[in-house]
Design a protein around this motif. Structure first.
Motif: not given
Lengths: 191, 361
Positions: A52-58, B76-84, A26-32, A61-65
């Protein structure tokens, strides 16, 4: 592990994340797709200062997951865009993603082409049918597709030749491709 | 045909799936730093992919790519951190679960093994106890000796008292009738009858196997006859007193009925008290037989064992034979067989009987 996973296709990563509850896949997919996610979200961050980007992106990601585990995903890019638009438009509502009919047609033909790559007979058959469908397309669309795909002309060349904007050109091309796909599929049904 | 081929292949290109733009392809495409082939592929993909086209438009509107790069790095760092950490924790949990399972299996195995060992040892111990030599049992039974003899002594006296009359009679009922009817006829037969009985008794002794039922019934009969005897005596005395004038003829018939009545018991009893009765071995043997016939096998076995250890001669053989029978009826086949074999080995009079019993087991 990480290195091996990055070489896998989206489909494989999704199935791993689902069946084996593999958080790494899942992480690799999100990273891609993270850079595209960032790129399409930046305009909203600019226009809406309360985001706030610190709120929006997490949150994204949660919603995607969450939706990754439950929804049918043919194409990751379509699904990602849908979730992102849904989140930006109505953060409180979770709108499920349904792939479009056109999208499925395209996907079907893409899979056929993919399979035909290793089978000469199938490939010849496919080429004949595609050319037949191409002949039945309207002259404008036929010309556009021929120039863009078969003659390898770039957007810049075409815009210069036709005088259309890039946006317009792209939508015309997309529409023509859609029509071709539909013709091809109908041809398949008639046969 | 050949000239057509490249063109043909290109038709397929219309519907070939192309991956989304990578992280650095996007800015490079914007800056025009792509080869013709790569650019064409990107443009092909851009026609289909809304996501990439939106991203391209958004980036083109941005002044610089710094923000894009910055956010992308952070995400990307966030994703890595939350996955690892999660995956690491998962792995550790899986490992510990496996180890625990292994340990559980081990403990189960040892528990089962110990239970099995315990059951086995108990079984073996029990078998050992059962097959232990008779020394201990004999030692335990020895102190009882006196009491046993007492028992035997107390059990027999009735019999012995009755036995003193050597006079036999067929049955108490007939004798009761006969007393009045044939007073004179009997006296002449007494001696011969007594002799006969003595011979019969000797024969029976040799047999050495007495039927318990008969014995019991006879004992009962004896008791009954004693009572009757007493009653008859009383009646007879009364009669005697009435008919005193002629005592001789009267007394004779009187005594004879008595003798006749007392006779039935002697048959079994004499076995015990007859000339050989002096022998304590026989005494013991009889007592053991009584116990055996009453069904008190353990007591009987004790007695027989004592006979076996104490006495000598044919009683040892007989006692062993009876021991074997007792074991057989107790269901201890192994011991019974052993005993029978010993009897056979002794090569005595019971050899054939023992052999037969052994064969039929």
């Amino acid at each position: 592990m990480q290195q091996q996973l990055t070489n896998l296709s989206d489909k494989e990563l999704i199935s791993r994340a689902r069946k084996q509850l593999d958080r790494e896949a899942e992480g690799v997919l999100m990273d891609r797709y993270s850079h595209l996610l960032v790129a399409i979200t930046i305009p909203y961050l600019n226009s809406q200062p309360n985001l706030d980007p610190n709120v929006v992106f997490p949150a994204l990601l949660q919603r995607l997951s969450a939706s990754l585990k439950t929804q049918t995903i043919y194409k990751v890019n379509e699904w990602l865009l849908h979730i992102q638009k849904g989140y930006i438009g109505k953060p409180e509502k979770n709108t499920p993603f349904y792939p479009s009919r056109d999208g499925r047609d395209l996907l079907h033909i893409e899979n056929m082409v993919d399979k035909a790559a290793t089978n000469i007979i199938d490939r010849q058959d496919l080429i004949v049918r595609l050319e037949q469908a191409l002949q039945r397309l309207s002259a404008d669309d036929n010309a556009l597709i021929t120039q863009f795909y078969l003659e390898n002309k770039s957007f810049a060349d075409l815009t210069a030749a036709t005088g259309l904007s890039r946006e317009k050109l792209r939508s015309q091309l997309k529409a023509a491709k859609g029509k071709l796909a539909k013709l091809f599929m109908n041809q398949g049904y008639v046969k | 045909m050949l000239s057509n081929k490249p063109n043909n292949d290109k038709v397929l290109k219309i519907f070939s799936a192309i991956r989304c733009l990578s992280r650095d392809q996007l800015p490079r495409y914007m800056e025009g730093r792509l080869t013709d082939v790569e650019r064409h592929l990107v443009e092909q993909h851009l026609t289909d992919c809304d996501l990439c086209y939106d991203a391209l438009n958004a980036l083109e509107k941005e002044e610089g790519t710094e923000r894009y790069q910055d956010f992308t790095n952070k995400l990307q760092r966030y994703v890595q951190n939350s996955i690892q950490p999660v995956s690491h924790v998962q792995k550790v949990a899986q490992y510990t679960r496996k180890e625990k399972n292994k340990e559980h299996m081990l403990t189960y195995f040892w528990i089962v093994a110990f239970i099995g060992l315990g059951i086995g040892s108990v079984y073996v111990l029990r078998g050992h106890m059962r097959n232990q030599p008779s020394v201990r049992i004999m030692a335990a039974s020895l102190p009882k000796k006196d009491s046993v003899e007492e028992q035997v002594a107390t059990g027999v006296p009735l019999v012995t008292a009755a036995q003193n009359d050597p006079v036999p009679a067929p049955a108490p009922a007939t004798t009761a009738a006969g007393t009045a009817a044939k007073p004179v006829a009997t006296p002449a037969h007494v001696d011969s009858a007594a002799l006969k009985r003595a011979a019969a008794l000797k024969a029976q002794q040799k047999k050495a196997a007495a039927d318990s039922i008969r014995k019991q019934t006879l004992l009962q009969k004896q008791a009954d006859s004693l009572k009757k005897d007493a009653a008859d005596k009383a009646a007879a005395q009364a009669k005697e007193e009435e008919k005193k004038p002629e005592p001789k003829p009267e007394q004779k018939p009187e005594q004879k009925p008595k003798e006749k009545e007392q006779a039935p018991p002697p048959e079994p009893v004499k076995k015990e008290t007859s000339p050989t009765a002096v022998n304590s071995d026989e005494y013991l043997y009889k007592a053991a037989m009584v116990y055996q016939q009453q069904g008190n096998l353990n007591e009987a076995i004790d007695r027989y064992k004592r006979i076996e250890s104490v006495s000598s001669g044919k009683y040892v053989e007989m006692a062993r034979y009876q021991l074997a029978i007792c074991y057989r009826s107790k269901g201890q086949g192994g011991k019974a067989r052993r005993m029978f074999r010993e009897v056979i080995r002794m090569n005595g009079s019971l050899k054939n009987a023992a052999q037969q019993a052994l064969d039929s087991m």
